[in-house]
Design an enzyme around this catalytic site. Structure first.
Site, mmCIF file in Angstrom:
data_model
loop_
_atom_site.group_PDB
_atom_site.id
_atom_site.type_symbol
_atom_site.label_atom_id
_atom_site.label_comp_id
_atom_site.label_asym_id
_atom_site.label_seq_id
_atom_site.Cartn_x
_atom_site.Cartn_y
_atom_site.Cartn_z
ATOM 1 C CE LYS A 109 -4.211 0.932 0.796
ATOM 2 N NZ LYS A 109 -5.504 -0.660 0.420
ATOM 3 C CG ASP A 149 -6.749 2.731 -1.671
ATOM 4 O OD1 ASP A 149 -6.828 1.780 -1.087
ATOM 5 O OD2 ASP A 149 -6.613 3.611 -0.475
HETATM 6 N N1 GLU Z 1 -7.637 0.086 -3.340
HETATM 7 C C1 GLU Z 1 -8.453 -1.151 -3.558
HETATM 8 C C2 GLU Z 1 -7.729 -2.070 -2.273
HETATM 9 O O1 GLU Z 1 -8.085 -1.700 -1.899
HETATM 10 C C3 GLU Z 1 -7.411 -2.180 -5.324
HETATM 11 C C4 GLU Z 1 -4.999 -2.405 -5.073
HETATM 12 C C5 GLU Z 1 -5.305 -2.603 -6.789
HETATM 13 O O2 GLU Z 1 -5.839 -3.279 -7.421
HETATM 14 O O3 GLU Z 1 -3.611 -2.819 -6.639
HETATM 15 O O4 GLU Z 1 -7.601 -3.422 -2.743
#
Ligand code: GLU
Length: 427
Positions: A109, A149
């Site tokens: 993240k 995100d």
């Molecule tokens: N931000 C999204 C999540 O928390 C998607 C993450 C992604 O597609 O890599 O799952």
């Protein structure tokens, strides 16, 4: 206890059950010890020349939690409260989410501590590109693949991937390099349906759950906190499916109507007014007599069948968990319920569909986007949603069956299944 420790406590409690389902005790202990620490924490300071000529420094992170199952994967958020503990926690959740969804991906993240609403578009672009310049060495289609995100979108992913390609282009295959970021615009290698994918996934999972519970969606009322990409899209799909959306909110406040809102019209109204407040749009009209305003606290305590937190973390905590009246909570945000609140809700018999299952649609379609780039072919939206349904149905079924078999909550079952797959891939 910080939120990382808090989330770890949830998985550590499952050690005995992992042994019970056949895993070796030492391996279980070793895995849990390894997951207690992210593999890498990258902290960066990003200089930004503001439009007025002043230089400002922003704090940013990329936490790479675990890559036993494949390259790290996870979004990047822009939010004033971003901090290391939060990003670490969300990276851990990505490790578990990708594992549960059977993806060949690990967890990461990223985030920048910034309120993007205070930046001009040009400033936002400079900041996004500079963030990539700070982390580019650590990312790539085989290393770590960021995505959108909270408060980030396809435009930001396009800037980022463009910056990444500019830096690394020497003798590389451009299509493959495009797979360094997902959630890009369609014109720039993005996949059909990615923007709606998290919301669509929520609908798929909720439909499966109510089928198991013998409930009829045409009789169910829903309240949704958060009207960003995830909140809006889940509202839209549920509305089209026959659920009645009686409350919606954004960061400035919420709206309520017994008649049920039409989310697409509410969105048009929100775009005009800059906020959801006052957007009482029912059927094909918006009229001030059709609804009333409520607060973001009140929306969580409404007497509805399904409550959907789709904004930020920790909104349901020990102070309000006793007041929740919903029968089902679908966690479309990451980590919206604290550990203490989770226990209270469990004791009260409220069914919680955990984030790592409910909102996995986003990362699943991100995976399809990577494949599309690497294999150099185009998927249409129908194919994307059909495949998404296959992945999520499989994950839901195993979570449901395991929760029935061991009489555990859906959260514990989802975590158990995620850890089970990690253990099988841990030498
Ligand atoms: N931000 C999204 C999540 O928390 C998607 C993450 C992604 O597609 O890599 O799952």
């Amino acid at each position: 206890m910080n939120i990382y420790e808090n989330t770890l406590a949830k998985i550590k409690k499952l050690a005995d059950l992992l042994i019970k389902i056949g895993h070796d005790k030492t391996k279980v202990e070793e895995l849990l010890k390894i997951l207690s620490f992210p593999q890498r924490i990258i902290k960066v300071f990003i200089p930004l020349k503001r439009d007025n000529g002043e230089l400002e420094i922003f704090e940013g992170y990329r936490v790479q939690h675990n890559n036993f199952l494949g390259p790290y994967k996870g979004g990047i958020r822009y939010f004033p409260e971003v901090n290391e503990d939060e990003i670490k926690t969300l990276a851990l959740l990505m490790t578990l989410k990708c594992s549960l969804a059977s993806l060949p991906l690990g967890g990461a993240k990223g985030g920048i501590k910034v309120d993007p609403k205070n930046l001009s578009e040009a400033e936002l672009e400079r900041l996004s590109r500079e963030y990539v310049r700070k982390i580019y060495d650590f990312i790539g289609p085989d290393k770590d693949i960021p995505a959108p995100d909270v408060n980030t979108n396809s435009k930001i992913m396009d800037w980022m991937v463009n910056e990444y390609i500019k830096i690394t282009q020497i003798n590389a295959d451009k299509n493959k390099l495009l797979a360094t970021f997902t959630g890009k615009s369609i014109e720039n290698g993005g996949i059909e349906g990615r923007e709606e994918a998290t919301g669509k996934g929520g609908e798929i999972v909720l439909n499966k759950l109510i089928e198991k519970m013998n409930l009829n969606k045409n009789e169910l009322t829903v309240a949704i906190q958060g009207f960003g990409n995830v909140g809006y899209n889940v509202a839209k799909f549920l509305y089209k499916n026959g659920y009645k959306i009686i409350a919606l909110s954004d960061s400035k406040g919420g709206i309520y109507s017994e008649k049920g809102f039409n989310p697409e019209l509410v969105m048009e109204c929100k775009k005009e007014r800059g906020m959801i407040s006052g957007c009482y749009c029912v059927g094909s009209v918006c009229d001030s007599r059709l609804g009333k305003d409520i607060t973001n606290e009140e929306i969580l305590e409404l007497d509805v069948d399904v409550l959907i937190p789709a904004a930020v973390e920790n909104v349901i905590n020990k102070d309000n968990a006793h007041k929740v009246k919903a029968k089902i909570i679908l966690e479309m945000a990451n980590n919206p319920i604290t550990e203490e609140a989770d226990e209270i809700l469990n004791q009260r018999g409220i069914i919680v569909v955990p984030d790592i299952l409910a909102n996995a649609g986003g990362v699943i379609v991100s995976y399809f986007e990577m494949l599309q780039n690497i294999e150099n072919r185009k998927w249409n939206k129908e194919e994307v949603f059909q495949k998404l349904e296959e992945y999520l149905s499989q994950a839901f079924d195993k979570v449901w069956e395991t929760s029935q078999k061991y009489q555990i909550s859906l959260r514990n079952s989802a975590l158990l299944m995620a850890l089970d797959r990690l253990l099988k891939n841990f030498k």
